[in-house]
Design a protein around this motif. Sequence first.
Motif, mmCIF file in Angstrom:
data_model
loop_
_atom_site.group_PDB
_atom_site.id
_atom_site.type_symbol
_atom_site.label_atom_id
_atom_site.label_comp_id
_atom_site.label_asym_id
_atom_site.label_seq_id
_atom_site.Cartn_x
_atom_site.Cartn_y
_atom_site.Cartn_z
ATOM 1 N N ALA B 54 0.886 -1.524 -0.042
ATOM 2 C CA ALA B 54 0.279 -0.225 -0.293
ATOM 3 C C ALA B 54 0.783 1.396 -0.413
ATOM 4 O O ALA B 54 0.850 2.147 -0.463
ATOM 5 C CB ALA B 54 -0.774 -0.021 1.095
ATOM 6 N N LEU B 55 1.533 1.202 0.878
ATOM 7 C CA LEU B 55 2.661 2.613 0.755
ATOM 8 C C LEU B 55 3.198 2.443 -0.202
ATOM 9 O O LEU B 55 3.715 3.651 -1.016
ATOM 10 C CB LEU B 55 3.585 2.733 1.690
ATOM 11 N N LEU B 56 4.023 1.393 -0.887
ATOM 12 C CA LEU B 56 4.627 1.883 -1.935
ATOM 13 C C LEU B 56 3.539 2.270 -3.511
ATOM 14 O O LEU B 56 3.605 3.449 -4.360
ATOM 15 C CB LEU B 56 5.011 0.109 -3.045
ATOM 16 N N LEU B 75 1.931 10.699 2.604
ATOM 17 C CA LEU B 75 2.292 9.202 2.142
ATOM 18 C C LEU B 75 1.714 8.246 4.193
ATOM 19 O O LEU B 75 1.365 7.100 4.318
ATOM 20 C CB LEU B 75 4.138 8.696 2.190
ATOM 21 N N PHE B 76 2.029 9.236 4.674
ATOM 22 C CA PHE B 76 2.325 8.939 6.562
ATOM 23 C C PHE B 76 1.028 9.126 6.758
ATOM 24 O O PHE B 76 1.531 8.972 8.317
ATOM 25 C CB PHE B 76 3.653 8.367 6.877
ATOM 26 N N ASP B 77 0.291 9.509 6.504
ATOM 27 C CA ASP B 77 -0.829 10.185 7.058
ATOM 28 C C ASP B 77 -1.642 9.379 7.681
ATOM 29 O O ASP B 77 -2.729 9.107 8.254
ATOM 30 C CB ASP B 77 -1.570 11.272 6.510
ATOM 31 N N GLY B 78 -1.658 8.165 7.759
ATOM 32 C CA GLY B 78 -2.280 6.563 8.273
ATOM 33 C C GLY B 78 -3.736 6.162 7.009
ATOM 34 O O GLY B 78 -3.820 5.126 7.438
ATOM 35 N N SER B 79 -3.182 6.509 6.434
ATOM 36 C CA SER B 79 -4.759 6.045 5.679
ATOM 37 C C SER B 79 -4.387 4.935 4.862
ATOM 38 O O SER B 79 -5.426 4.504 4.972
ATOM 39 C CB SER B 79 -5.824 7.396 4.784
#
Lengths: 266, 363
Positions: B54-56, B75-79
């Motif tokens: 998902a992060l990629l 990217l790192f907002d957690g959603s």
Amino acid sequence: MNTSENNVNEAPQLSENNIELEQQLAEKTLAQKALKAEYKELAIQGLWKNNPGIVQLLGLCPLLAVTATITNALGLGLATLLVLVASNATVSAIRHWVPKEIRIPIFVLIIASFVTCVQLLMNAYTYGIYQSLGIFLPLIVTNCAIIGRAEAYASKNPVKQASFDGLMMGLGFALVLILLGAIREILGQGTLFDGAHLLFGDWAGVLRIEVVKLDSQFLLAILPPGAFIAMGFIIALKNSIDTYIKQRQPKKEKATIERVRVNFDS
Amino acid sequence: MAFWIASSPHNHNQTETSALMRLVIYALFPGIYAQWYFFGWGNIIHIALAITTALLCEFFALSLRSNSKKINKQLFDGSAILTAILIGICLPAVAPWWISVIGAAFAILVVKQLYGGLGHNPFNPAMAAYVMLLISFPVQMTSWQPPLHLMNIDLNFTNTLTTIFTGFTNEGYSVEQLRTSIDGFTMATPLDTLKTNLNLGFTTLEIIQNNLFSNTIGPSLGFAFGWEWVNIAFLIGGLILIAKKAVAWQTPISFLVSLFICSFIAYSLSPDTSASPLLHWTTGGCMLGAFFILTDPVSGATSVKGRLIMGALAGLLVYLIRTFGGYPDGIAFAVLLCNMTAPLIDQYTRPRTYGHDIDSNKG
């Protein structure tokens, strides 16, 4: 003497004839050029700018339903192409004798009779494809792309151009079908031309290519929802290519009109 | 001296998306722990795989949007991480690795980013991906293993890892063998067992004698073994979320009440052919769906009345799909259908604007 007089008299006539001939020739070449340009325009319209599959979005029902494999897509694409060319030619040939009020039923009758011919031919010679296309073969009658071309182009233009238009529109439609069929077949089964022998006879069995070996079928690509998603991606790709081409073209500078503001107060 | 006049709102709630997402992720931990306790390492491995994918994918999609400064924050907002965790939780523990990779990629790229990214997706990405996987790979997506305590093969961490990546454990057992009980029967989920056996003509009372239903609380209560603790753990996490006011209470409560009423009517009319309301509450993804998926602020209804209606509709749909549908559990399908209705529900339950009549509001 007589002959010389005659010669003198004939000379201007000859030159007049020459001028007329030259004019005719020039007109002919001009007409040919115009015709060539029209054919080119027809090809561009059918294959790209006004493609019935991805721009007009006509005939979506068979497009989405039977394109699970390339073979099916090719079968339906060829059938539609045949019907489109034949119906365009016929509609154009009888365009002077068709009363305007009842033209639609006449077009439908013509299309339906050609579809019946194609259906019977496929039943006779490519029975496997006939069976796997099922109801979508007779449903070509209701394909809006065909009646749309009859109404919009064939009923107003001569036979040659109308049949060429049918050929190009049919090719454009068939290409979209084949592209969609290829994408779905690779994603769904990992093969290309699976079952081609149903369409072309036994020799075509060698056409089958196994692109990737999949442990299990990707059912979404084979089911109609996958066709919708793949279709969306194809349309997006086409639009992005169009915008890319547009950006590449040199921008025309707009003629700016400079105005002097006349202000009496200051 | 300038008199500074600010317009309302005067009191800001200083919460960010990432803080809310972090809270929801923490609230999932009890449920994940219970899953680990009963079903082994599989789900945690799938969660890790899904988060990576998902992060990629999120990074890829965000970089296409070319606002490079904001990428790190978005990217790192957690959603994306939350979506990936939800997918990992839903999957069968011994499903092959590419299931979670395809699911996470589909959720982020197609369901979330193609519609415009965070806050614009009409469907819950995790559930849309789950439904896509379920209809695309029915075999892999229904290969549920029984709880560890009922298995006769020791499924430790390395065994689970090799099963996910190669399809076989270290000792060479296949997924099919993992699912087979001592008597040689393939064990399914409790809901699946219930459905199949009801179709075969057994009564509910006979079915819950199966050791899938005998449990740690007591053998005759009719809970599904393992699943009841997983659901209770998710319930605890959900209650924490409500107490922290991270999610609205209306959706989960109306969902659970609606499911309870539907199953209670059926159970009191014909107790032999229907599952008890408590079994409905404590099997499948009931609590996860109620507190973590239906409450998605993006794809759900927004008004108070709308949330009540949507929850009730989801409860009814889950009951109908579980009882009459082709699939044993219907949370994901119900959630997607409710997401579709959410804009309409919001349209008709728009609250009255202060100072206006309801009628004049329409014009």
